[in-house]
Structures are given as structure tokens and as C-alpha cells.
Design an enzyme around this catalytic site. Structure first.
Site, short mmCIF file in Angstrom:
data_model
loop_
_atom_site.label_atom_id
_atom_site.label_comp_id
_atom_site.label_asym_id
_atom_site.label_seq_id
_atom_site.Cartn_x
_atom_site.Cartn_y
_atom_site.Cartn_z
N GLU A 95 0.76 -1.11 0.33
CA GLU A 95 0.03 -0.08 0.03
C GLU A 95 0.75 1.26 -0.17
O GLU A 95 1.80 1.31 0.50
CB GLU A 95 -0.93 0.08 1.31
CG GLU A 95 -1.69 -0.99 1.21
CD GLU A 95 -2.67 -1.12 2.70
OE1 GLU A 95 -3.21 -1.99 3.10
OE2 GLU A 95 -2.61 -0.04 3.35
N CYS A 108 3.07 8.35 1.61
CA CYS A 108 3.63 7.24 2.71
C CYS A 108 3.72 5.96 1.87
O CYS A 108 2.93 5.48 1.43
CB CYS A 108 2.57 7.21 3.64
SG CYS A 108 3.11 5.97 4.86
N CYS A 115 5.64 -7.56 7.35
CA CYS A 115 6.81 -7.27 8.19
C CYS A 115 7.14 -8.23 9.15
O CYS A 115 6.27 -8.68 9.87
CB CYS A 115 5.90 -5.83 8.93
SG CYS A 115 7.34 -5.19 10.01
N CYS A 119 4.54 -5.63 15.24
CA CYS A 119 3.79 -4.91 16.39
C CYS A 119 2.60 -5.40 16.37
O CYS A 119 1.61 -5.78 15.67
CB CYS A 119 4.02 -3.50 16.20
SG CYS A 119 5.75 -2.83 15.66
N CYS A 122 -0.46 -3.92 14.82
CA CYS A 122 -0.69 -3.42 13.40
C CYS A 122 -1.09 -4.85 12.32
O CYS A 122 -0.51 -5.92 12.37
CB CYS A 122 0.82 -3.17 13.03
SG CYS A 122 1.38 -3.03 11.56
N GLY A 162 6.14 -2.34 6.51
CA GLY A 162 7.58 -2.81 6.76
C GLY A 162 8.24 -2.18 7.47
O GLY A 162 7.87 -0.91 7.68
N GLU A 163 9.40 -2.82 7.89
CA GLU A 163 10.45 -2.12 8.53
C GLU A 163 11.57 -1.81 7.49
O GLU A 163 12.39 -2.84 7.15
CB GLU A 163 10.87 -2.87 9.67
CG GLU A 163 12.31 -2.43 10.58
CD GLU A 163 12.37 -1.24 11.05
OE1 GLU A 163 11.79 -0.70 11.92
OE2 GLU A 163 13.36 -0.52 10.34
N SER A 194 11.20 6.02 8.68
CA SER A 194 10.79 5.50 9.95
C SER A 194 11.18 4.23 10.29
O SER A 194 11.43 3.40 9.50
CB SER A 194 9.22 5.52 9.84
OG SER A 194 8.61 4.81 10.96
N SER A 217 9.57 4.95 16.03
CA SER A 217 8.38 4.38 16.78
C SER A 217 8.62 3.74 17.93
O SER A 217 9.08 2.61 18.19
CB SER A 217 7.57 3.26 15.90
OG SER A 217 7.36 3.78 14.41
N LEU A 218 8.36 4.74 19.04
CA LEU A 218 8.78 4.28 20.20
C LEU A 218 7.61 3.59 20.81
O LEU A 218 7.72 2.56 21.71
CB LEU A 218 9.41 5.35 21.15
CG LEU A 218 10.01 5.21 22.65
CD1 LEU A 218 11.47 4.65 21.87
CD2 LEU A 218 10.31 6.47 23.28
N HIS A 219 6.49 4.07 21.16
CA HIS A 219 5.21 3.75 21.38
C HIS A 219 5.29 3.51 22.99
O HIS A 219 4.10 3.10 23.65
CB HIS A 219 4.82 2.45 20.84
CG HIS A 219 4.70 2.50 19.39
ND1 HIS A 219 4.13 3.48 18.75
CD2 HIS A 219 5.30 1.50 18.36
CE1 HIS A 219 4.26 3.32 17.05
NE2 HIS A 219 4.91 2.15 17.41
N ASN A 293 -5.74 3.72 15.22
CA ASN A 293 -6.81 3.50 14.53
C ASN A 293 -7.02 2.00 14.81
O ASN A 293 -6.13 1.24 14.37
CB ASN A 293 -6.35 3.98 12.92
CG ASN A 293 -6.76 5.07 12.42
OD1 ASN A 293 -8.11 5.34 12.59
ND2 ASN A 293 -6.02 5.75 11.57
N CYS A 335 -2.39 1.54 8.67
CA CYS A 335 -1.40 0.97 7.90
C CYS A 335 -1.73 -0.45 7.79
O CYS A 335 -2.28 -1.34 8.49
CB CYS A 335 -0.15 1.10 8.60
SG CYS A 335 1.10 0.15 8.19
#
Ligand code: SF4
Length: 348
Positions: A95, A108, A115, A119, A122, A162-163, A194, A217-219, A293, A335
């Protein structure tokens, strides 16, 4: 994945010149072909009007170009955001999102099919990694986004599926082509990479010595909370991540951003807000809050008042904090959701 066919967008001038020689074509055709791609943003040999039909056909036969097509388009009527699902040449899909604003368009982009980080909130990581994207495929994502926007896009964020730092060699080729004068001539400052905190990759990105913007991306403000969100396999301790990000900042001269997805009851307490603010201050990082989301995972988005209080508590520490503007293509805004839906359909 090995493939005999090459991606035209990632073929160097020298390789293209050699291919043209083999075909008995004059050398100046290489410049023409590259102008069509990198200046006129043409997305297939059919559009290269000053090339003979025979050459256009040979290009189509010997190269992937395009290697993908738009399989699905989800548009948000309200804010103009469009999400595209691209079908890749091997039946997989990724995407990209086109995000217009008053004076600019941001894309984006995805870096992998699926991935490996996984996470827990996700949709993209739910079934692991399928494969890395080739540089040529990521460059075609850029071209597809520009075609959708009707113009060359201004900003790129590699925050899709993806990472990217786990697909570093291909990503580095893409970053080079995007910023090179022989490529798309973009400023590195307009490109954000990112990462979920993949420490070796942050180091490699620093070695490129360019001013890309880094978003981590700490979260969570502490490792115990982060464990609830990101599985062990590819999760690094927060101290190590921020040490690598600090080194990146010092090398690139660019402050980095801490991305923080707000999850109800997990990382949205006032104490966590204060800890996050203090961490960001210590590392001179900016914070970007992203209210979750919902994607069908067990996680929930915090209530509006909780989100507002969290933001206030972070700001009270003196840290620079923003909240991601709520935009996106309706129910499929998060995502990886278009791809996840398409994968479910494949199973039936
Ligand atoms: S949030 Fe990003 S890093 Fe985490 S699983 Fe999803 S795509 Fe991968």
C-alpha cells in the site's frame, strides 16, 4: 527472490547504455529514457513518445516497468487522502498513501511485503514478512503516487508496510535515486525514514551522511510497557535505540521524532506522558502522538479526553509535542488494512 528481468527504475545509466548497445540503439536513447522516468515521471514505455515503437517494445519485454498496477483505490472525499493498493508482479501487494495539503503532497510508502517486526497493534505485521521490496518497486510506488497526485510529490515518509531499515540495501538505493541529480533530485530533508527501533539500521542510515529525517516508533516510555506492544524478536532496549538515534542526530544535524501510538490502558496514563516528555527532553527529540486506528486487534483507541490530557501532560514537561492530524481513507485508514483485506479474500 531472484528474477532475470530487471527493474527499469533501478537500472543505472551504464547498464542502460550497455543494454542499448546490445540492441543496436544509439547511446543518446539512455538519456531520453531516463528523462521520461525521472523528470517527466512516466510510468511505462508506452508513454515515452520520442522512442521508436520497436525500442518501447524491447523495453517492455526486457524490464519490469511498470512492475505493478493499482489494484484498489480508497479515497476519503473529505480531505483528499487516497490510499492505493498496488498489485506486484508476483501476485503480492503493498500500500501507499497520497496525502495532499494546501501547498504540498506527501507520499507514505511501503518498504516490505508484510513485516517481520509484528507490532501487536498492526495489521501489516500480523502474518510476518513475505518478502523485501526491490528498490525498483519502491521507486514505482513513488511514480504511482505522483500519477495519482497529478504532479511530482514534495515529501516522502517511509511509514507504510514494513521495517525499511531491515531492507536497508534496497532502501539505500531508493534514497540515492530520490535525492540524486540524475534521479528525482529531492532534498533529503523532505524524506522521512521511520523505524521501529532497529538499532543496526539506524547506524547504517547515519553512515549515508545525509539529512534524512529519522522517526523512531517508540510507543512507550519504558521497556516493560514496550514489551506489551512489540514482540521480543526485533525489539531493542529503549536506551540503545535512543543512543543510536542521538548518534544519527549528531551526524545528520537533524532532530529526530519519537512516534507514539496511543493505546487505551497500555501507554496512555499521565505518568507515562510525563516519562515520555522527560525522555524526549533528554534526547532533544520531538514527539508525535498517533491515536490508534482500530484494526481488529485487541487494542483500543483511548477516549478523546484521555488523548487530550496525555498531550497536555507531555507538553507540561516542556517537550515539543504534536498530534497526528486525523486523516485517512475512511475505514481502511490504518497501515496495511487494504492489503490485509485482500489477503483474506485470497484465502477463500
Ligand atoms: S507498525 Fe510498522 S514496524 Fe510494526 S509491524 Fe507494523 S509495519 Fe512493521
Amino acid at each position: 527472490m531472484t528474477t532475470a528481468k530487471k527493474f527499469l527504475t533501478e537500472t543505472s545509466s551504464d547498464d542502460l547504455a550497455a543494454w542499448l548497445r546490445d540492441k543496436g540503439e544509439p547511446a543518446f536513447r539512455a538519456k531520453q529514457i531516463r528523462e521520461w522516468i525521472f523528470q517527466k515521471l512516466v510510468f511505462s514505455p508506452d508513454g515515452m513518445k520520442n522512442l521508436p515503437a520497436k525500442l518501447r517494445q524491447a523495453l517492455a519485454e526486457d524490464f519490469f516497468f511498470p512492475s505493478c498496477s493499482v489494484a484498489e483505490r480508497a479515497a476519503s472525499g473529505r480531505d483528499g487522502v487516497v490510499k492505493l493498493r498496488l498489485a506486484l508482479h508476483d501476485g503480492e501487494s503493498v500500500e501507499l498513501v497520497v496525502i495532499p495539503a494546501q501547498d504540498r503532497v506527501t507520499l507514505c510508502l511501503s518498504t516490505q511485503v508484510g513485516c517481520p517486526v509484528g507490532c501487536r497493534f498492526c495489521a501489516s505485521g500480523a502474518n510476518g514478512l513475505v518478502r523485501n521490496l526491490h528498490a525498483g518497486e519502491m521507486l514505482e510506488e513513488f511514480l504511482a503516487g505522483c500519477a495519482e497526485a497529478g504532479r511530482k510529490c514534495d515529501n516522502i515518509v517511509f511509514m507504510g508496510i514494513g521495517e525499511g531499515l531491515l531492507n536497508f540495501d534496497e532502501l539505500a538505493k531508493v534514497l540515492d535515486t530520490l535525492t540524486s541529480p540524475e534521479g528525482f533530485s529531492m532534498s533529503p530533508r523532505r524524506i522521512t525514514v521511520s523505524t521501529s527501533g532497529y538499532v543496526p539500521g539506524i547506524g547504517k542510515l547515519a553512515q549515508l551522511g545525509k539529512e534524512f529525517t529519522l522517526a523512531v516508533s517508540l510507543h512507550a516510555p519504558d521497556d516493560a510497557t514496550r514489551e506489551k506492544i512489540i514482540p521480543d524478536k526485533l525489539r531493542y532496549p529503549i536506551d540503545e535505540i535512543l543512543e543510536a538515534a542521538d548518534a544519527y542526530r549528531d551526524r545528520s544535524g537533524r532532530l529526530y521524532t519519537l512516534e507514539y501510538t496511543l493505546l487505551a490502558g497500555i501507554n496512555d496514563s499521565p505518568e507515562q506522558a510525563e516519562a515520555l516528555g522527560r525522555l524526549a527532553l533528554r534526547h532533544r527529540a520531538k514527539i508525535n502522538l498517533i491515536p490508534y486506528n482500530e484494526t481488529g486487534s485487541a487494542f483500543r483507541r483511548p477516549r478523546r479526553d484521555v488523548i487530550e490530557e496525555f498531550e497536555k501532560a507531555v507538553a507540561a514537561t516542556g517537550a515539543a509535542v504534536t498530534r497526528r492530524v486525523e486523516r485517512g481513507a475512511k475505514s481502511t485508514a490504518a497501515c496495511g488494512q487494504l492489503r490485509a483485506r485482500a489477503e483474506r479474500k485470497k484465502e477463500f
